[in-house]
Motif scaffolding. Structure first.
Motif, mmCIF file in Angstrom:
data_model
loop_
_atom_site.group_PDB
_atom_site.id
_atom_site.type_symbol
_atom_site.label_atom_id
_atom_site.label_comp_id
_atom_site.label_asym_id
_atom_site.label_seq_id
_atom_site.Cartn_x
_atom_site.Cartn_y
_atom_site.Cartn_z
ATOM 1 N N TYR A 1 0.734 -1.211 0.089
ATOM 2 C CA TYR A 1 -0.097 -0.112 0.231
ATOM 3 C C TYR A 1 1.558 1.122 -0.326
ATOM 4 O O TYR A 1 1.914 0.953 0.798
ATOM 5 N N TYR B 1 3.040 2.745 3.167
ATOM 6 C CA TYR B 1 3.451 1.639 3.861
ATOM 7 C C TYR B 1 4.491 1.057 3.239
ATOM 8 O O TYR B 1 4.347 -0.143 2.146
ATOM 9 N N GLU C 1 -6.808 2.976 -11.160
ATOM 10 C CA GLU C 1 -7.629 3.546 -10.022
ATOM 11 C C GLU C 1 -7.289 2.408 -8.669
ATOM 12 O O GLU C 1 -7.197 3.622 -7.384
ATOM 13 N N GLN D 1 -5.272 5.722 -7.232
ATOM 14 C CA GLN D 1 -6.567 6.924 -6.208
ATOM 15 C C GLN D 1 -7.026 5.366 -5.335
ATOM 16 O O GLN D 1 -6.958 6.004 -3.843
ATOM 17 N N ARG E 1 -3.472 0.917 -3.566
ATOM 18 C CA ARG E 1 -2.881 -0.377 -3.294
ATOM 19 C C ARG E 1 -2.327 -0.890 -4.593
ATOM 20 O O ARG E 1 -2.689 -1.390 -5.184
ATOM 21 N N GLY F 1 -1.194 9.415 8.435
ATOM 22 C CA GLY F 1 -0.688 7.824 8.391
ATOM 23 C C GLY F 1 0.022 6.770 8.386
ATOM 24 O O GLY F 1 0.787 6.089 8.354
ATOM 25 N N ALA G 1 -8.426 6.084 6.250
ATOM 26 C CA ALA G 1 -7.916 5.667 6.064
ATOM 27 C C ALA G 1 -8.460 4.616 4.823
ATOM 28 O O ALA G 1 -9.184 5.086 3.366
ATOM 29 N N GLU H 1 -10.344 5.577 1.035
ATOM 30 C CA GLU H 1 -10.264 4.583 0.375
ATOM 31 C C GLU H 1 -12.006 4.320 -0.237
ATOM 32 O O GLU H 1 -11.994 4.292 -1.877
ATOM 33 N N ALA I 1 -12.424 6.689 -2.847
ATOM 34 C CA ALA I 1 -11.296 6.864 -4.600
ATOM 35 C C ALA I 1 -11.429 5.153 -5.375
ATOM 36 O O ALA I 1 -11.343 5.860 -6.479
ATOM 37 N N THR I 2 -12.260 4.519 -4.724
ATOM 38 C CA THR I 2 -12.499 3.328 -5.363
ATOM 39 C C THR I 2 -14.336 3.848 -5.837
ATOM 40 O O THR I 2 -14.934 2.747 -6.368
ATOM 41 N N ARG J 1 -18.463 -4.185 -1.061
ATOM 42 C CA ARG J 1 -16.789 -3.617 -1.586
ATOM 43 C C ARG J 1 -16.700 -2.568 0.086
ATOM 44 O O ARG J 1 -15.629 -2.656 0.398
ATOM 45 N N ILE K 1 -13.256 -3.122 2.059
ATOM 46 C CA ILE K 1 -12.858 -2.116 1.689
ATOM 47 C C ILE K 1 -12.180 -2.171 3.406
ATOM 48 O O ILE K 1 -10.647 -1.927 3.807
ATOM 49 N N ASN L 1 -9.937 -4.956 5.053
ATOM 50 C CA ASN L 1 -8.190 -5.087 4.491
ATOM 51 C C ASN L 1 -7.343 -3.750 4.338
ATOM 52 O O ASN L 1 -6.389 -3.395 3.722
ATOM 53 N N VAL L 2 -7.771 -2.322 5.133
ATOM 54 C CA VAL L 2 -6.804 -1.615 5.172
ATOM 55 C C VAL L 2 -6.300 -1.420 6.597
ATOM 56 O O VAL L 2 -5.921 -2.312 6.941
ATOM 57 N N PRO L 3 -4.703 -1.301 5.427
ATOM 58 C CA PRO L 3 -3.363 -1.041 6.475
ATOM 59 C C PRO L 3 -3.637 -0.494 7.873
ATOM 60 O O PRO L 3 -4.416 0.494 8.129
ATOM 61 N N ARG M 1 -2.065 1.088 11.239
ATOM 62 C CA ARG M 1 -0.526 2.231 11.274
ATOM 63 C C ARG M 1 0.409 1.353 12.758
ATOM 64 O O ARG M 1 -0.398 1.374 13.361
#
Lengths: 297, 433, 273
Positions: free
Chosen positions: A49, A52, A260, A264, A267, B102, B387, B391, B394-395, B422, B426, B429-431, B433
């Motif tokens: 990502y 990171y 995207e 965006q 990932r 982050g 974050a 996302e 953003a998606t 969806r 998201i 699966n976000v990283p 911190r």
């Protein structure tokens, strides 16, 4: 007649020259591409990502994509977009080359004029077609309505099927001169006397095309088509500027999806996996064509 | 052939020489790198650049200013983060601070923020979720809002007897009325497209109805409920039932509704103040009939979208004190006002003292632009801007949701189910911190 | 005979129409102010026509710098590409040595990942050679994607020439290099020009590397510079279209000249086209 050892010496010397000629290419590939490519392959196996540190996840990205219905749509769209565009470009390019070969008056001007779509900055081509296709003030609808051929404005870019046709049209418009130029160049390498002999034998133009032109062009056509397939598959600008992959996901292709996901959604691992997906298919095509190109006579 | 070879080598040599002479002379003063957003108001860009240069001269520094447009700068930041090439000072768009802090890329600017509040008065409430982290520290300071407004053609509204909408239902009524009276075929220019126009208005619609996809702690909350159903119904029925929207509006990119309004093909739309800028700058005839109004309210009140630009200092900077001082200078009351006077009302300050300037009392439209940011909410509301929320934006999950119903003909339940999944994926699966 | 000529010219006319309509729209827009453009009347022609957009483009933006940068990079990259790929393409198709098939395949397979995703590691490589933030970065980076495709293209052209031609020359005492330059190259000049055009337009149009590898405003190329005319939802249509006209016409003129000089000049007497 030369003695066997002398013959061998000539062959070895020749092979060395062969390696020498190909050396700059090897240096370029090893020096500048091997590391980025290896890096990209590695990243597709991580959950990278942006910003990171990455963790190895094996084929997880690829597996997720296999189960992702949007990705399925993206692959389907890409296949339709690529195959339809390239097919028409081949035909148009061939016809353009044939016509130009026959044209003797103002040939240089014509060749140059037909090159224009290939040379215009792609982003401007896409913006122009965006205007052309607009339902309310676009060139196509305004003209068709103006001459009475259309009553209700067609929402070209607003419906999935017509939107796909629109991006394909823009891609064809931009890309057919490439085929025209390459095929014309290929035609110019076919010896004139073959045509003259056939004419003497009473062959029709269609027969001359089928038995002389096409076989003579076979390799150039094959290579040009494959190159176009790869580039069309990766085409970003035309789709992005015309529709952003919309409406909805109707024209979302690999390149716009990669953008995207990578730029965006940030990932990166997944984005690289997306663009790696068509690799096996294209690799097979490349192996086959290379076989033709490097075949001993 | 040898002639050609000779010619080619001469050309190549010339090229090599030319590229060589492109390098700049060695600078005496230490450099400070600044990345600025190239806005569409050249006067404002020049004013800011001028401000920075004056500051730099007084500090005996060499300012290296680079401009990028809204889309390009995001690509540059992504590349710069991964290649360690970030500038000293940069301007960020709305989700910038949340995303980059982050990653540990932004300096703690709490002191600077407090200073600016002392100098310029308090910031608007709505700016805080953008620049301040949940733990209370500031990693950015607000620059300006670019607020999304309702653009109304008052002459066409008058002709149809429609009133300026104050609720979302009134938006639909006005559109229906204008169409029914034969004043305009497609009065409302609203696209749910993959751009800020599409997303921003949908968020405003959603939040004004009290809908959301996260709870107050910022965790995922299911969207399969009646509020969302009502919202998606509103979004899709203007296309499918009322037919008050141009038939290809779903394919508009950012400038589609601008062009539609400026060419007189629609009677109202939602957009940033850029349309008004064009009308004022070029003295267009429809200026006198154009009104900017605050976006409508829903059952849960006025909760809209936000576009807030901010300043930050990157933690990789070698000149942290100078960088902070630059921001301190350009955001000081006098300098900020100079910028404001050149901005054609396009960029709204977040600080009280600047907002009280008579510049904003010019007319009803300007007053509305000034007031509108009070209702700005960040993605992820009522929770913090995370974050994961970034996302989701953003998606294009939410605008795709609308497209499923309008373009692909899905029923609302099915579309909501897909979007819900969806969003859930998201958030899972976000990283961390 | 005449019938077929008519068909050819008729088709060319059709193509000219297809090519001309969008191009005409670009020229039309470039000669209108945005007020004219948005008034929608007159639609098909400017009234009055104005050169204001051209003046603004040349006067207020760095357009000439963008052209200079793009030209330097595109011409340089094309020259490198043509030299490297014609040597390699010739070698891979017309000289026999072990491993050439593997080489030919590998060279292309490595290019299946679009350049968009390679820019981060490529940036690192360029930075280690201290090429970042100069046009050299692009001169080095562009051949990484133009060379393999042009090599392939030229392989197609080289392969189409009968094998005996250079062997006859070599039997007469010419070296391999001599046979290559004096016998094969003149016959494949149309192909080389096609490959050069391909490489040139790839470099001319490339955006991402130019955006990411360069920080200085004076180093912007045309695609990156054009983005400076697009601000989210405000587009300077007149200037964009003026830029389109001003970048297209010189390239087309240059191509015509090269066509005439290289192809017709050098292949006269050889194979007629």
């Amino acid at each position: 007649m030369t003695k066997p050892s002398a013959w061998r010496r000539v062959l070895v010397a020749d092979a060395l020259v062969g390696y020498l000629f190909v050396l700059p290419l090897i240096v370029l590939v090893l020096g500048l591409v091997a590391y980025p490519l290896g890096n990209a392959v590695w990243i597709s196996l991580t959950d990278k990502y942006v910003g990171y540190a990455s963790r190895f996840v094996g084929l997880a990205n690829y597996v997720t994509l296999t189960r992702d219905p949007i990705f399925h749509k993206v692959v389907w769209n890409s296949a339709v977009f690529t195959l339809a565009s390239v097919a028409v470009k081949v035909v148009l390019g061939m016809l353009m080359a044939l016509a130009l070969q026959r044209a003797l008056v103002a040939r240089s001007f014509l060749r140059a004029a037909l090159l224009v779509p290939w040379v215009i900055p792609t982003v401007i081509t896409a913006l122009t077609w965006h205007w052309m296709f607009n339902a309310l003030w676009g060139f196509i609808n305004v003209t068709l309505q103006g001459v009475g051929l259309m009553r209700e404005p067609i929402a070209w870019l607003g419906q999935p099927a017509t939107a796909m046709a629109a991006v394909i049209t823009a891609n064809i418009w931009r890309g057919f001169p490439f085929f025209g130029v390459c095929l014309l160049a290929g035609m110019q390498a076919i010896p004139r006397d073959l045509y003259e002999a056939a004419a003497v034998d009473g062959a029709s133009p269609a027969q001359r095309f089928w038995h002389i032109t096409l076989p003579g062009l076979r390799l150039v056509l094959l290579v040009t088509t494959l190159i176009s397939l790869i580039f069309t598959l990766n085409d970003f600008n035309i789709v992005y500027v015309l529709t952003r992959g919309g409406p909805g996901t109707a024209t979302h292709v690999l390149a716009t999806y990669t953008y995207e996901v990578g730029f965006q959604a940030l990932r990166w691992g997944k984005a690289v996996a997306v663009s790696m997906y068509p690799m096996p298919v294209i690799a097979v095509m490349i192996v086959i064509v290379t076989r033709y190109l490097t075949r001993e006579d | 052939m040898t002639l050609l070879a000779r010619g080619l080598s001469i050309v190549l040599a010339a090229l090599l020489l030319l590229t060589g002479t492109g390098s700049p002379a060695l600078a005496q003063k230490p450099k400070i790198r600044v990345w600025l957003l190239r806005t569409y108001v050249p006067d404002a860009n020049h004013a800011l650049e001028d401000s920075i240069k004056r500051w730099a001269t007084s500090k005996n520094l060499d300012p290296v200013i680079e401009y990028f447009t809204f889309d390009d700068i995001e690509t540059k930041y992504v590349a710069a983060i991964e290649t360690n090439a970030l500038p000293d000072v940069g301007q960020l768009q709305t989700i910038g601070p949340a995303r980059y802090r982050g990653m540990g890329r932004l300096l703690d600017l709490t002191d600077l923020a407090n200073e600016l509040v002392r100098v310029n008065g308090p910031m608007l409430e709505s700016a805080l979720p953008v620049v301040r982290a949940p733990d209370g520290r500031f990693h950015a300071v607000p620059f300006n809002y670019i607020t999304d407004m309702q653009f109304i053609r008052t002459d066409l509204f008058r002709k149809a007897g429609a009133k300026v909408p104050t609720t979302w239902e009134e938006v639909r009524e006005a559109a229906r009325l204008i169409k029914a009276k034969g004043v305009m075929e497609y009065p409302l220019g609203q696209s749910w497209n993959r751009s800020a126009d599409g997303y921003g208005v949908f968020q405003a619609l959603l939040y004004s109805h009290g809908g959301g996809w996260a709870d107050e702690q910022g965790n995922y909350a299911s969207i399969v409920n009646d509020t969302w159903r009502a919202v998606v119904r509103w979004a899709s029925e203007i296309y499918l039932k009322d037919k008050t929207v141009p038939p290809d509006a779903m394919s508009w990119t950012g400038f589609g509704n601008n062009e539609a309004f400026l060419t007189g093909k629609i009677a109202f739309t939602f957009n940033g103040p850029s349309i008004y800028y064009v009308l004022e700058k070029e003295h267009r005839p429809i200026l006198k009939d154009t009104l900017m109004a605050i976006k409508p309210a829903g059952p849960a009140g006025r909760n809209h979208d936000v576009l807030l630009l901010s300043w930050t200092v990157f933690s990789s900077s070698k000149q942290v004190e100078a960088a902070k001082d630059l921001i301190r200078f350009v955001m000081s009351t006098d300098e900020a006002k100079k910028y404001m006077q050149q901005s054609w009302g396009q960029m709204v300050p977040a600080f009280e003292r600047l907002r009280q300037d008579p510049y904003w009392q010019k007319n009803e439209s300007y007053r509305a632009v000034l007031e509108a940011p009070k209702y700005a909410r960040t993605p992820g509301w009522p929770g913090p801007l995370t974050a994961a929320a970034a996302e989701v934006v953003a998606t294009h999950v939410l605008t795709d949701l609308c497209a499923r119903v309008i373009v692909d003909g899905w029923d609302i339940e099915k579309a909501l189910g897909e979007a819900d999944k969806r969003i859930r994926d998201i958030y899972a699966n976000v990283p961390s911190r | 005979m005449a019938g077929r000529g008519v068909l050819a010219y008729g088709f060319i006319g059709l193509l000219l129409l297809v090519v001309g309509v969008p191009f005409y729209w670009m020229v039309n827009t470039s000669l209108k102010t945005s007020a004219q453009l948005q008034s929608l009347t007159p639609y098909y022609y400017p009234s009055p026509a104005t050169l204001r957009n051209y003046a603004a483009l040349l006067g207020t933006t760095n357009f000439l710098t963008w052209i200079k940068n793009s030209a330097l990079v595109a011409v340089g990259a094309t020259l490198v590409t043509v030299v490297v790929s014609s040597l390699a393409g010739y070698s891979l198709t017309r000289i026999r040595y072990p491993g050439r098939r593997v080489l030919a395949t590998t060279v292309l397979v490595v290019y299946l990942v679009p350049p968009t995703l390679l820019f981060i590691p490529l940036y690192t490589v360029l930075k280690s050679f201290d090429l970042v933030n100069s046009l050299w970065a692009l001169l080095v980076a562009y051949p990484t994607f133009t060379v393999p495709f042009c090599t392939w293209l030229l392989m197609g052209f080289f392969r189409s020439i009968p094998r005996d031609l250079e062997e006859a020359a070599m039997v007469d005492g010419a070296t391999r290099l001599g046979a290559f330059t004096r016998v094969i190259l003149p016959l494949t000049t149309p192909g080389i020009l096609a490959a050069a055009l391909f490489a040139f337009t790839l470099a001319w149009n490339e955006f991402l590397y130019a955006l990411v590898f360069m920080h200085n405003t004076e180093l912007k190329t045309i695609p990156v510079g054009l983005n400076d005319l697009m601000f989210g939802d405000i587009f300077l249509w007149g200037q964009l279209m003026a830029a389109s006209v001003l970048t297209t016409v010189p390239v087309v003129v240059l191509y015509t000249y090269l066509q005439r000089y290289m192809v017709e000049g050098l292949t006269a007497g050889a194979v007629k086209g």
